[in-house]
Design a protein around this motif. Structure first.
Motif, PDB file in Angstrom:
ATOM      1  N   ARG A 109     -11.220   7.636  10.348  1.00 25.11           N
ATOM      2  CA  ARG A 109     -11.945   7.652   9.072  1.00 25.11           C
ATOM      3  C   ARG A 109     -11.035   8.142   7.943  1.00 25.11           C
ATOM      4  O   ARG A 109     -11.040   7.590   6.845  1.00 25.11           O
ATOM      5  CB  ARG A 109     -13.183   8.555   9.201  1.00 25.11           C
ATOM      6  CG  ARG A 109     -14.035   8.646   7.963  1.00 25.11           C
ATOM      7  CD  ARG A 109     -14.737   7.321   7.680  1.00 25.11           C
ATOM      8  NE  ARG A 109     -15.539   7.362   6.501  1.00 25.11           N
ATOM      9  CZ  ARG A 109     -16.832   7.634   6.477  1.00 25.11           C
ATOM     10  NH1 ARG A 109     -17.478   7.870   7.593  1.00 25.11           N
ATOM     11  NH2 ARG A 109     -17.485   7.655   5.352  1.00 25.11           N
ATOM     12  N   ARG A 110     -10.234   9.152   8.232  1.00 26.97           N
ATOM     13  CA  ARG A 110      -9.306   9.649   7.221  1.00 26.97           C
ATOM     14  C   ARG A 110      -8.255   8.597   6.877  1.00 26.97           C
ATOM     15  O   ARG A 110      -7.874   8.441   5.724  1.00 26.97           O
ATOM     16  CB  ARG A 110      -8.630  10.930   7.691  1.00 26.97           C
ATOM     17  CG  ARG A 110      -9.589  12.128   7.648  1.00 26.97           C
ATOM     18  CD  ARG A 110      -8.880  13.409   7.883  1.00 26.97           C
ATOM     19  NE  ARG A 110      -8.255  13.377   9.202  1.00 26.97           N
ATOM     20  CZ  ARG A 110      -7.369  14.251   9.644  1.00 26.97           C
ATOM     21  NH1 ARG A 110      -6.983  15.227   8.869  1.00 26.97           N
ATOM     22  NH2 ARG A 110      -6.864  14.156  10.846  1.00 26.97           N
ATOM     23  N   ALA A 111      -7.799   7.838   7.888  1.00 23.28           N
ATOM     24  CA  ALA A 111      -6.810   6.788   7.645  1.00 23.28           C
ATOM     25  C   ALA A 111      -7.420   5.671   6.791  1.00 23.28           C
ATOM     26  O   ALA A 111      -6.741   5.093   5.936  1.00 23.28           O
ATOM     27  CB  ALA A 111      -6.304   6.219   8.962  1.00 23.28           C
ATOM     28  N   LEU A 112      -8.689   5.385   7.001  1.00 26.16           N
ATOM     29  CA  LEU A 112      -9.348   4.344   6.221  1.00 26.16           C
ATOM     30  C   LEU A 112      -9.500   4.766   4.763  1.00 26.16           C
ATOM     31  O   LEU A 112      -9.320   3.953   3.853  1.00 26.16           O
ATOM     32  CB  LEU A 112     -10.724   4.031   6.822  1.00 26.16           C
ATOM     33  CG  LEU A 112     -11.518   2.928   6.147  1.00 26.16           C
ATOM     34  CD1 LEU A 112     -10.810   1.593   6.348  1.00 26.16           C
ATOM     35  CD2 LEU A 112     -12.915   2.853   6.717  1.00 26.16           C
ATOM     36  N   ASP A 113      -9.809   6.026   4.535  1.00 25.20           N
ATOM     37  CA  ASP A 113     -10.024   6.529   3.178  1.00 25.20           C
ATOM     38  C   ASP A 113      -8.725   6.884   2.456  1.00 25.20           C
ATOM     39  O   ASP A 113      -8.726   7.123   1.256  1.00 25.20           O
ATOM     40  CB  ASP A 113     -10.940   7.761   3.215  1.00 25.20           C
ATOM     41  CG  ASP A 113     -12.326   7.406   3.707  1.00 25.20           C
ATOM     42  OD1 ASP A 113     -12.721   6.235   3.566  1.00 25.20           O
ATOM     43  OD2 ASP A 113     -13.016   8.301   4.232  1.00 25.20           O
TER      44      ASP A 113
END
Length: 163
Positions: A109-113
């Motif tokens: 999720r952090r990589a996506l954001d």
């Protein structure tokens, strides 16, 4: 249409048709989903090559050649499969829903954001995974908030095989 169905029946008995369809077409689609579904977007050239390879297999299964001049939609309707590109789109959206339902602290999720602060190269920018997702969601009229409900999301992203 009847000529095509007679050819299919002559090659494959009716009870074995779905078994053969599953072996040669659906497994091919599954492989492409594994490759392009969660990882990256498929370039248009690769997508066209996959579509062409899929149609060659479907024509071979039906015992039809290009000289018979039967269009692709009719062959797909007879064999009852949807395009590989639609299945890869479904896999991308399925992964996106999975990531969006995860908590905000997960790595995916952090990589996506994450936004990379760097200038992109000159010329036409390469399509990023997130750009492909935005295009897929726009095509299916989806919203990011819809991913929270897993059952509904699964129904909305489904590109089912024709019946």
């Amino acid at each position: 249409m009847e000529k095509l169905e007679r050819r299919i029946r002559s090659i494959v008995r009716q009870e074995n048709a779905s078994e053969i369809k599953g072996e040669s077409v659906q497994n091919y689609g599954k492989t492409s989903n594994d490759v392009w579904g969660g990882g990256t977007t498929c370039e248009k050239g690769n997508e066209r090559r996959m579509e062409a390879a899929e149609m060659r297999m479907l024509r071979w299964m039906c015992g039809v050649t290009r000289e018979d001049r039967i269009n692709n939609a009719r062959i797909r309707g007879t064999v009852k499969v949807v395009e590989v590109s639609k299945k890869t789109q479904e896999a991308r959206l399925r992964w996106y829903g999975h990531v969006m339902r995860s908590d905000g602290q997960s790595d995916k999720r952090r990589a996506l954001d994450m936004e990379v602060q760097r200038r992109r190269r000159r010329g036409r920018p390469r399509i990023r995974w997130k750009d492909g997702i935005v295009t897929d969601m726009r095509e299916k009229s989806l919203d990011t908030n819809m991913a929270g409900d897993r059952g509904r999301w699964k129904r909305l992203i489904k590109n089912s095989d024709p019946i």
